[in-house]
Scaffold this motif. Structure first.
Motif, PDB file in Angstrom:
ATOM      1  N   ALA A  94      49.496  58.416  29.303  1.00 43.84           N
ATOM      2  CA  ALA A  94      49.706  57.433  30.360  1.00 43.84           C
ATOM      3  C   ALA A  94      48.409  56.660  30.535  1.00 43.84           C
ATOM      4  CB  ALA A  94      50.105  58.112  31.670  1.00 43.84           C
ATOM      5  N   LEU A  95      48.461  55.352  30.322  1.00 45.76           N
ATOM      6  CA  LEU A  95      47.295  54.489  30.375  1.00 45.76           C
ATOM      7  C   LEU A  95      47.462  53.474  31.492  1.00 45.76           C
ATOM      8  CD1 LEU A  95      47.110  53.744  26.531  1.00 45.76           C
ATOM      9  CD2 LEU A  95      46.146  55.707  27.758  1.00 45.76           C
ATOM     10  N   LEU A  96      46.328  52.979  32.011  1.00 43.38           N
ATOM     11  CA  LEU A  96      46.404  52.001  33.086  1.00 43.38           C
ATOM     12  C   LEU A  96      45.297  50.971  32.948  1.00 43.38           C
ATOM     13  CD1 LEU A  96      47.385  52.270  36.693  1.00 43.38           C
ATOM     14  CD2 LEU A  96      45.065  51.406  36.263  1.00 43.38           C
ATOM     15  N   LEU A  97      45.652  49.716  33.153  1.00 49.26           N
ATOM     16  CA  LEU A  97      44.707  48.605  33.176  1.00 49.26           C
ATOM     17  C   LEU A  97      44.840  47.880  34.505  1.00 49.26           C
ATOM     18  CD1 LEU A  97      42.780  46.408  32.005  1.00 49.26           C
ATOM     19  CD2 LEU A  97      44.832  45.320  31.023  1.00 49.26           C
ATOM     20  N   HIS A  98      43.735  47.767  35.234  1.00 47.38           N
ATOM     21  CA  HIS A  98      43.706  46.964  36.465  1.00 47.38           C
ATOM     22  C   HIS A  98      42.689  45.853  36.268  1.00 47.38           C
ATOM     23  CE1 HIS A  98      42.220  46.384  40.818  1.00 47.38           C
ATOM     24  NE2 HIS A  98      43.316  45.657  40.641  1.00 47.38           N
ATOM     25  N   TYR A  99      43.132  44.614  36.401  1.00 52.87           N
ATOM     26  CA  TYR A  99      42.261  43.450  36.249  1.00 52.87           C
ATOM     27  C   TYR A  99      42.332  42.605  37.505  1.00 52.87           C
ATOM     28  CZ  TYR A  99      40.606  38.840  34.825  1.00 52.87           C
ATOM     29  OH  TYR A  99      39.932  37.642  34.759  1.00 52.87           O
ATOM     30  N   SER A 100      41.183  42.309  38.079  1.00 53.72           N
ATOM     31  CA  SER A 100      41.092  41.409  39.218  1.00 53.72           C
ATOM     32  C   SER A 100      40.041  40.362  38.882  1.00 53.72           C
ATOM     33  CB  SER A 100      40.706  42.171  40.488  1.00 53.72           C
ATOM     34  OG  SER A 100      40.649  41.289  41.600  1.00 53.72           O
ATOM     35  N   GLY A 101      40.469  39.116  38.799  1.00 53.62           N
ATOM     36  CA  GLY A 101      39.575  38.033  38.422  1.00 53.62           C
ATOM     37  C   GLY A 101      40.381  36.759  38.237  1.00 53.62           C
ATOM     38  N   HIS A 102      39.765  35.776  37.654  1.00 53.61           N
ATOM     39  CA  HIS A 102      40.476  34.524  37.405  1.00 53.61           C
ATOM     40  C   HIS A 102      41.471  34.692  36.262  1.00 53.61           C
ATOM     41  CE1 HIS A 102      38.658  31.731  40.148  1.00 53.61           C
ATOM     42  NE2 HIS A 102      37.424  31.988  39.729  1.00 53.61           N
ATOM     43  N   GLY A 103      42.577  33.991  36.366  1.00 51.84           N
ATOM     44  CA  GLY A 103      43.517  33.842  35.274  1.00 51.84           C
ATOM     45  C   GLY A 103      43.634  32.360  34.961  1.00 51.84           C
ATOM     46  N   GLY A 104      43.929  32.050  33.712  1.00 59.26           N
ATOM     47  CA  GLY A 104      43.991  30.646  33.323  1.00 59.26           C
ATOM     48  C   GLY A 104      45.182  30.334  32.452  1.00 59.26           C
TER      49      GLY A 104
END
Length: 339
Positions: A94-104
């Motif tokens: 079980a893997l997890l990616l959390h990204y908080s930042g700009h999206g384009g």
């Protein structure tokens, strides 16, 4: 496509758990945000309670904030960390990616757009487009492995090039929450159709929607394709890992950076600013109550709407998801009769 489906439930995974958390504030630039590193710090204790350890072996953190002496979310570091996240992935993980930042968004050849994640050094190194994220992350996951992605960024519904999108009208959500078998729908041209739907025309989207079974992944058999092919018959026969993404908004929307998250019932011990999606998700998960996928999505949408945010969180997936099943980070979907 036929409408008959076997019952689908979740199977708990017992393999290793890994998490990658990325918070980019773009300090001292014209693109500066204020709550992205805080988002990561708020997610960490929630993930630990859900079984994702915060030690250096099981978790990597990339931050851009004052005083942080660890790795920063440059493009090279993000690619290296994504490689670590999926390296040697096996069934049961079980893997997890959390990204908080700009999206384009970047223009795509032939029309439309590629959705992107925006590294700290994007002006010199470039962005991370959906096609590259699919190639380096989604494509490499084996059958029986689960990756959950939380993308608190603008234009994020298409950032992983996944084929199933739950448009989630209020009527569909209510049906799912009432226990009807409402599934994520496979729409082989969903990006272009979704843009038309956002512009007010729904006939293209709903005329193309079809529900497919578990074996929908043939397109990478010879390694020549990029993304999903439009002929559903070519997508059969290869089962790959399961990816569920919670995105902050539709592909045509922006995600808010909130100056004060106390309105979400969150303590300001990690700073007062934060992303609207992460704040709504943490608020929902820290209640400690079991919720279904439909209920979680509805709670986040209602919370954001109540606070005046126009963004509409989405569920996007690599495989069919039963929205009436309990939300969890360590489960895969199995049809009745599967082991």
């Amino acid at each position: 496509m036929g409408s008959q489906h076997k019952a689908v439930t979740q199977k708990a995974l017992t393999g290793r758990r890994r998490s990658l958390l990325i918070g980019c504030n773009y300090l001292n630039t014209q693109n500066e945000l204020h709550g992205c590193a805080n988002d990561v710090r708020r997610m960490m204790p929630v993930l630990e309670k859900l079984g994702f350890a915060s030690d250096g072996v099981s978790q990597k953190v990339l931050l851009d904030e004052q005083g942080w002496d660890g790795p920063k979310p440059t493009k090279a570091n993000m690619l290296e960390a994504l490689e670590w996240l999926v390296a040697d992935a096996q069934a049961g993980d079980a893997l997890l990616l959390h990204y908080s930042g700009h999206g384009g968004r970047e223009p795509a050849e032939g029309g439309g757009y590629h959705e992107t994640l925006v590294p700290l050094d994007f002006e010199t190194a470039g962005m991370l487009p959906d096609t590259e994220l699919f190639e380096k992350v989604v494509k490499r996951l084996p059958h029986g492995c689960r990756l959950t992605c939380i993308l608190d960024s603008c234009h994020s519904a298409g950032a992983l090039d996944l084929p199933y999108i739950f448009v989630g009208t209020e009527d569909q959500l209510q049906k799912a929450m009432a226990g009807e078998a409402v599934r994520m729908a496979m729409e082989v041209r969903w990006k272009s159709d979704f843009e038309k739907w956002a512009a007010g025309s729904s006939k293209e989207l709903f005329s193309d929607v079809g529900s497919l079974g578990k074996n929908v992944w043939q397109m990478y058999q010879d390694g020549s394709a990029t993304g999903f092919v439009t002929d559903a018959a070519q997508n059969e026969g290869l089962a790959m890992g399961e990816v569920v993404a919670i995105s902050g908004c539709r592909s045509d929307q922006t995600s808010a950076d909130v100056a004060d998250v106390s309105s979400f019932g969150l303590a300001a011990t990690t700073g007062s600013a934060g992303g609207a999606l992460t704040s709504a998700l943490v608020e929902a998960l820290q209640r400690g109550q079991e919720v279904t996928y439909a209920e979680l999505l509805e709670q986040m949408r209602q919370e954001l709407a109540k606070k005046g945010f126009a963004q509409v969180p989405q569920f996007v997936s690599s495989l069919l998801v039963e929205l009436k099943q309990p939300f969890r980070l360590d489960g895969i979907w199995v049809e009745e009769g599967e082991q």
